[in-house]
Scaffold this active site. Structure first.
Site, short mmCIF file in Angstrom:
data_model
loop_
_atom_site.label_atom_id
_atom_site.label_comp_id
_atom_site.label_asym_id
_atom_site.label_seq_id
_atom_site.Cartn_x
_atom_site.Cartn_y
_atom_site.Cartn_z
CB SER A 20 -6.47 -7.35 6.76
OG SER A 20 -5.23 -7.22 6.10
CG ASN A 21 -5.51 -9.08 1.74
OD1 ASN A 21 -4.34 -9.47 1.66
ND2 ASN A 21 -5.83 -7.83 1.44
#
Ligand code: CTP
Length: 214
Positions: free
Chosen positions: A23-24
């Site tokens: 993810s980020n």
């Protein structure tokens, strides 16, 4: 003129196994600010968001999603009936080639994770754009305007907000953007450090103006 807004926000999660994902750090604040502003001006708004710690603005229809594929399916379905799409989401470009059904234990010393591309949501929708107004975002560490311009054309956008995330104040998950607005035909606008609420107001202003011209 009654406009219907479709807004995406937040990160996506691409699961490796039931307890790990790629993810980020996107907070979702930009997209939520856009949805809030659209509702405030009396417009119908659908907000599609990856996992974030924010309460959806009252008055918008909220669709929570997890992966890039979920986001693609939700946006594709809602795109048909919207007038304006604003993609602020930080969609993962890659996902694991397969998601394991059980948790992976660390038996090996080294491990290689095979990744495959996710769908480019904006690019896949642009052939069906019709009269819709479509706005994208681009977080860049270098070649801000050149990369923004490339994405503007490849994704068939009416506007892109290029955000310089090379400096700490305007990075991911902070309150401000270091923004440049790019358009296919009009001259670019360098806004410098600007709050997400102000960017949201400017985007809705732009959509209102464009809708009058179309
Ligand atoms: N976007 C999208 N689908 C994806 C990835 C991104 O629709 N799979 C959208 C984002 O929501 C954003 C715009 O495309 O509005 C630009 O995203 P960005 O991640 O900056 O660009 P990429 O297409 O990933 O290009 P690159 O990998 O070259 O940076």
């Amino acid at each position: 003129m009654p406009l219907k807004f479709l807004v995406s926000a937040g990160p996506t999660r691409e699961y490796i196994d039931p307890v790990r994902f790629l993810s980020n750090p996107s907070s979702g604040k930009m997209g939520f600010a856009v949805a809030k502003e659209a509702v405030k001006r009396g417009y119908e708004c659908v907000l599609v968001s990856g996992p974030v710690n924010l309460r959806p603005p009252k008055g918008c229809r909220f669709i929570p999603v997890v992966s890039a594929e979920d986001m693609y399916q939700a946006i594709k379905k809602e795109f048909a009936s919207c007038d304006v799409l604003i993609m602020t989401a930080a969609v993962s470009d890659f996902k694991p080639a397969k998601t394991l059904k059980q948790k992976e234990h660390k038996i090996a010393e080294k491990s290689i994770l095979e990744l495959v591309r996710t769908k480019d949501i904006l690019k896949s929708l642009s052939p069906d754009k019709g009269k819709r107004i479509v706005i994208g975002f681009a977080a860049e560490t270098n070649d801000l305007e050149a990369s923004g311009k490339r994405k503007l054309f490849v994704k068939g956008l009416d506007m892109i907000v290029a955000n310089d995330v090379s400096k700490p104040l305007a990075g991911f998950a902070v309150g401000k953007l270091n923004a440049t607005f790019l358009y296919p035909k009009k001259e670019k606008e360098r806004l410098g450090l600007i709050s997400k609420a102000s960017v949201a107001r400017k985007l809705i202003d732009f959509a209102e103006q464009e809708a009058k011209n179309k």
